[in-house]
Design an enzyme around this catalytic site. Structure first.
Site, short mmCIF file in Angstrom:
data_model
loop_
_atom_site.label_atom_id
_atom_site.label_comp_id
_atom_site.label_asym_id
_atom_site.label_seq_id
_atom_site.Cartn_x
_atom_site.Cartn_y
_atom_site.Cartn_z
CG LEU A 83 -1.80 1.23 1.40
CD1 LEU A 83 -2.88 1.25 0.32
CD2 LEU A 83 -2.44 1.24 2.78
CG HIS A 138 7.63 5.13 8.69
ND1 HIS A 138 7.06 6.31 8.27
CD2 HIS A 138 8.93 5.19 8.33
CE1 HIS A 138 7.98 7.05 7.67
NE2 HIS A 138 9.13 6.39 7.70
#
EC number: 2.3.1.109
Length: 344
Positions: free
Chosen positions: A125, A229
């Site tokens: 993604l 992240h």
């Protein structure tokens, strides 16, 4: 209009551009043209029914239908780990105790695992930073659920998604630095690239075979176990609102969390339904954004439309019907884009 469609051979240059913007850590989207071309070919052969289940994988792109610009990519692996082992760490506990000495220590421990073998996986993604607006991220991520709902028999009962872990703009991963590098003797970026280009044999050869006490890792590494992240935090939130949960499995490279859910409990899959479509001018009103998808396996399309998610007859413009490759009287799949927030 933004449209989700199956990847095509001509998309390879656009995917290379996207790969150059990831900043590292997105293993399945390496900036390597040969690898990306092979990925596209594998997706095409999957749609054509030419591959065994162990090799099947679907790839979709988000395209601006007016300009042809490819703004994002997403993918589904049908069944992971049936050819090459699919490794992660299970974060568990080992207890060391002595009644005689009155000592009891419950120690967090990493166990090498292949527990998700055979699961379907949401992967790859990535949305171009310039296009992170107007619900594009939601459309890109959740479009896969519409495909899985329409063609449920092609996927397994459990769906997993590996979230990108903590890594800085220079490719530094605290988890890798403290653990992986000691066994692999290479930088994170090198290991990530090898894995992304299909050279995975080194993982099984060099991975530590015994449990690892997390207390032996640096504090910085311990702190990022199961963390994502910063750019991945929105993607994690999207999946969690669809029913996905972190069950103490993490990536072997960067320590990012693996989320999982039973496929039939995913909100968008469970609540999507088929309605008849008609051409006209959609009713005006304060309607929520909804995912609308056709049921065409080889020419699958998804768009966003503001409409009543409970309608029995969906009115779409000629442009929307054209984007969906549908005609009046066809049945399309409809579901609200985001879950209704519960109030106390």
């Amino acid at each position: 209009m933004m449209v989700i469609r199956p990847v095509e051979r001509s998309d390879v240059s656009a995917l290379m551009q996207l790969a150059s913007k990831t900043g590292g850590g997105l293993t399945s989207l390496p900036a390597n043209e040969a690898t990306l071309s092979a990925r596209i070919e594998r997706a095409i052969k999957t749609w054509q029914g030419e591959l065994p289940k162990s090799e099947q994988g679907y790839v979709f792109v988000l395209e601006d239908s007016e300009t042809g610009t490819v703004a994002g990519i997403c993918a589904i692996e049908v069944a992971v780990g049936l050819n090459d082992p699919w490794h992660n760490y299970r974060v568990g506990t080992l207890v060391h105790a002595s009644k005689e000495l009155n000592v009891y220590n419950a120690l967090p421990t990493l166990f090498l695992s292949n527990d998700h073998t055979g699961s379907s996986e949401l992967c790859t993604l990535f949305l171009d930073p310039d296009w992170r607006k107007e619900g594009n991220g939601y459309l890109l991520s959740k479009s896969r659920f519409m495909f899985m709902a329409a063609f449920r028999d092609k996927f397994n009962d459990k769906v997993v998604a590996e979230m990108r872990g903590v890594i800085d703009e220079h490719g530094y991963s605290p988890f890798w630095q403290s653990l992986g590098k000691r066994f692999f003797s290479m930088d994170f970026s090198r290991a990530d690239f090898l894995c992304g280009t299909g050279q995975k044999a080194f993982i099984a050869e060099l991975m530590p075979k015994h449990p690892i006490y997390t207390h032996f890792l640096s504090q910085e590494a311990q702190d990022v176990i199961g963390q994502v992240h910063p750019q991945t935090a929105p993607a994690r939130a999207v999946l969690e609102k669809e029913g996905f949960r972190y069950r103490n499995y993490i990536d072997i490279f960067d320590g990012g969390p693996t989320l999982e859910c039973d496929i039939d409990r995913v909100r968008a899959i469970r609540k999507s339904r088929l309605v008849e479509v008609a051409e006209g001018q959609p009713a005006q009103g304060d309607f929520p954004a909804c995912l609308v998808a056709n049921e065409n396996y080889h020419h699958f399309r998804v768009v966003l439309a503001r409409t009543d998610p409970a309608t029995e007859r969906l009115i779409l413009t000629a442009a929307q019907l054209d984007a969906l490759k549908c005609h009046a009287g066809d049945r399309v799949r409809l579901v609200r884009l985001c879950a209704v927030e519960k109030t106390a």
